[in-house]
Write a protein that holds these residues in place. Structure first.
Motif, PDB file in Angstrom:
ATOM      1  N   HIS A  25      40.829  68.627  23.913  1.00  0.00           N
ATOM      2  CA  HIS A  25      41.794  69.700  24.134  1.00  0.00           C
ATOM      3  C   HIS A  25      42.633  69.466  25.384  1.00  0.00           C
ATOM      4  O   HIS A  25      43.767  69.940  25.474  1.00  0.00           O
ATOM      5  CB  HIS A  25      41.096  71.061  24.207  1.00  0.00           C
ATOM      6  N   GLY A  26      42.097  68.735  26.347  1.00  0.00           N
ATOM      7  CA  GLY A  26      42.829  68.462  27.578  1.00  0.00           C
ATOM      8  C   GLY A  26      43.816  67.306  27.468  1.00  0.00           C
ATOM      9  O   GLY A  26      44.514  66.992  28.424  1.00  0.00           O
ATOM     10  N   THR A  27      43.860  66.675  26.309  1.00  0.00           N
ATOM     11  CA  THR A  27      44.766  65.556  26.086  1.00  0.00           C
ATOM     12  C   THR A  27      45.960  66.016  25.263  1.00  0.00           C
ATOM     13  O   THR A  27      45.809  66.426  24.116  1.00  0.00           O
ATOM     14  CB  THR A  27      44.047  64.401  25.354  1.00  0.00           C
ATOM     15  N   ILE A 111      32.125  67.830  20.338  1.00  0.00           N
ATOM     16  CA  ILE A 111      31.948  69.091  21.056  1.00  0.00           C
ATOM     17  C   ILE A 111      33.137  70.028  20.886  1.00  0.00           C
ATOM     18  O   ILE A 111      32.974  71.226  20.671  1.00  0.00           O
ATOM     19  CB  ILE A 111      31.704  68.807  22.555  1.00  0.00           C
ATOM     20  N   GLU A 112      34.336  69.470  20.965  1.00  0.00           N
ATOM     21  CA  GLU A 112      35.533  70.314  21.004  1.00  0.00           C
ATOM     22  C   GLU A 112      36.251  70.464  19.673  1.00  0.00           C
ATOM     23  O   GLU A 112      36.916  71.473  19.452  1.00  0.00           O
ATOM     24  CB  GLU A 112      36.545  69.729  22.002  1.00  0.00           C
ATOM     25  N   ALA A 113      36.172  69.452  18.824  1.00  0.00           N
ATOM     26  CA  ALA A 113      37.066  69.455  17.669  1.00  0.00           C
ATOM     27  C   ALA A 113      36.391  69.272  16.322  1.00  0.00           C
ATOM     28  O   ALA A 113      37.045  69.415  15.292  1.00  0.00           O
ATOM     29  CB  ALA A 113      38.121  68.358  17.849  1.00  0.00           C
ATOM     30  N   GLY A 114      35.111  68.950  16.313  1.00  0.00           N
ATOM     31  CA  GLY A 114      34.426  68.659  15.054  1.00  0.00           C
ATOM     32  C   GLY A 114      34.543  69.756  14.017  1.00  0.00           C
ATOM     33  O   GLY A 114      34.783  69.494  12.836  1.00  0.00           O
ATOM     34  N   GLU A 115      34.384  71.001  14.440  1.00  0.00           N
ATOM     35  CA  GLU A 115      34.448  72.110  13.487  1.00  0.00           C
ATOM     36  C   GLU A 115      35.885  72.411  13.057  1.00  0.00           C
ATOM     37  O   GLU A 115      36.115  73.040  12.037  1.00  0.00           O
ATOM     38  CB  GLU A 115      33.811  73.357  14.094  1.00  0.00           C
ATOM     39  N   GLU A 116      36.855  71.965  13.833  1.00  0.00           N
ATOM     40  CA  GLU A 116      38.254  72.220  13.515  1.00  0.00           C
ATOM     41  C   GLU A 116      38.801  71.244  12.487  1.00  0.00           C
ATOM     42  O   GLU A 116      39.781  71.536  11.814  1.00  0.00           O
ATOM     43  CB  GLU A 116      39.121  72.102  14.783  1.00  0.00           C
ATOM     44  N   SER A 117      38.195  70.076  12.389  1.00  0.00           N
ATOM     45  CA  SER A 117      38.762  69.019  11.565  1.00  0.00           C
ATOM     46  C   SER A 117      37.669  68.224  10.865  1.00  0.00           C
ATOM     47  O   SER A 117      36.807  67.639  11.518  1.00  0.00           O
ATOM     48  CB  SER A 117      39.598  68.082  12.445  1.00  0.00           C
ATOM     49  N   GLU A 118      37.713  68.207   9.543  1.00  0.00           N
ATOM     50  CA  GLU A 118      36.752  67.396   8.792  1.00  0.00           C
ATOM     51  C   GLU A 118      36.929  65.918   9.116  1.00  0.00           C
ATOM     52  O   GLU A 118      35.963  65.162   9.153  1.00  0.00           O
ATOM     53  CB  GLU A 118      36.928  67.632   7.293  1.00  0.00           C
ATOM     54  N   GLU A 119      38.171  65.510   9.355  1.00  0.00           N
ATOM     55  CA  GLU A 119      38.429  64.105   9.677  1.00  0.00           C
ATOM     56  C   GLU A 119      37.762  63.708  10.986  1.00  0.00           C
ATOM     57  O   GLU A 119      37.125  62.657  11.079  1.00  0.00           O
ATOM     58  CB  GLU A 119      39.929  63.838   9.757  1.00  0.00           C
ATOM     59  N   LEU A 120      37.885  64.543  12.015  1.00  0.00           N
ATOM     60  CA  LEU A 120      37.267  64.214  13.295  1.00  0.00           C
ATOM     61  C   LEU A 120      35.752  64.309  13.228  1.00  0.00           C
ATOM     62  O   LEU A 120      35.048  63.535  13.874  1.00  0.00           O
ATOM     63  CB  LEU A 120      37.820  65.117  14.398  1.00  0.00           C
ATOM     64  N   ASP A 121      35.249  65.224  12.437  1.00  0.00           N
ATOM     65  CA  ASP A 121      33.807  65.322  12.212  1.00  0.00           C
ATOM     66  C   ASP A 121      33.294  64.027  11.583  1.00  0.00           C
ATOM     67  O   ASP A 121      32.294  63.459  12.016  1.00  0.00           O
ATOM     68  CB  ASP A 121      33.516  66.529  11.325  1.00  0.00           C
ATOM     69  N   ALA A 122      34.020  63.552  10.567  1.00  0.00           N
ATOM     70  CA  ALA A 122      33.608  62.334   9.863  1.00  0.00           C
ATOM     71  C   ALA A 122      33.725  61.102  10.752  1.00  0.00           C
ATOM     72  O   ALA A 122      32.839  60.241  10.765  1.00  0.00           O
ATOM     73  CB  ALA A 122      34.448  62.155   8.605  1.00  0.00           C
ATOM     74  N   VAL A 123      34.812  61.010  11.521  1.00  0.00           N
ATOM     75  CA  VAL A 123      34.992  59.827  12.359  1.00  0.00           C
ATOM     76  C   VAL A 123      33.960  59.800  13.485  1.00  0.00           C
ATOM     77  O   VAL A 123      33.487  58.725  13.870  1.00  0.00           O
ATOM     78  CB  VAL A 123      36.436  59.732  12.916  1.00  0.00           C
ATOM     79  N   SER A 124      33.567  60.953  13.982  1.00  0.00           N
ATOM     80  CA  SER A 124      32.528  61.006  15.018  1.00  0.00           C
ATOM     81  C   SER A 124      31.196  60.504  14.478  1.00  0.00           C
ATOM     82  O   SER A 124      30.508  59.710  15.135  1.00  0.00           O
ATOM     83  CB  SER A 124      32.365  62.442  15.530  1.00  0.00           C
TER      84      SER A 124
END
Length: 198
Positions: A25-27, A111-124
């Motif tokens: 979020h800070g980026t 921590i910050e974005a996983g629940e907001e985006s399935e793509e970021l959840d998957a890439v993590s």
């Protein structure tokens, strides 16, 4: 084509650095453009899905580099214990060398974005799985049994992630030193056939 590719790679590298320093979020995309010295307006040319796509590529880049680092360190390690020690040393050096400013490029997405985006959840998930798999493979090559190597790889990656957070908070390398001692001793015991538990 090369200039466009170079610009894209610089932007991914800048996004990765910023996420490691400031979190997801800070980026801001404007900060990525500024740090990468990319042309204005190039963000949506290279990353039509915006910040999520850029962060996903930064996480993939981070995971690839970590696996390459594990492989490089394993190539010059004479034992599983040595690999574990040097992997912690490298993470410690990176944190201290950054003035306790540089964390992981993947953890903020969880921590910050996983629940907001399935793509970021998957890439993590994919990024951490790649690091664990890479470490487990090299531990097996260095003489640790399959199941124990998998367990130890999970512990090493989790310990590095935790040490990145606590070392940054405490502004001290002590967390790295503590987990390195415990897990390097565990790696030694596993290759010497000593029965211990984590």
């Amino acid at each position: 084509m090369t200039r466009r590719t170079d610009s894209r790679q610089r932007m991914v590298a800048a996004a990765r650095q910023l996420i490691r320093e400031r979190g997801y979020h800070g980026t801001a995309l404007s900060d990525v453009v500024k740090r990468s010295a990319a042309p204005r307006g190039s963000v949506y040319y290279h990353f039509p899905e915006g910040k999520v796509q850029m962060a996903a590529e930064a996480a993939d880049s981070h995971a690839r580099e970590q696996v390459e680092e594990i492989n490089r360190l394993a190539g010059s390690s004479s034992s599983a214990e040595a690999l574990v020690r040097t992997y912690f040393d490298r993470a410690r050096e990176g944190m201290v060398g950054s003035g306790y400013q540089r964390g992981c490029a993947v953890a903020p997405l969880v921590i910050e974005a996983g629940e907001e985006s399935e793509e970021l959840d998957a890439v993590s998930r994919r990024a951490f799985a790649a690091m664990i798999d890479g470490m487990a493979f090299q531990l097996i090559v260095l003489g640790v049994g399959n199941a124990a190597a998998r367990e130890l790889a999970h512990a090493v990656i989790a310990a590095v992630e935790g040490a990145l957070v606590t070392s940054r908070a405490l502004r001290s390398p002590e967390p790295f030193d503590a987990v390195q001692t415990v897990l390097a001793d565990r790696a030694r015991d596993l290759t010497e056939g000593v029965e211990t538990s984590l």
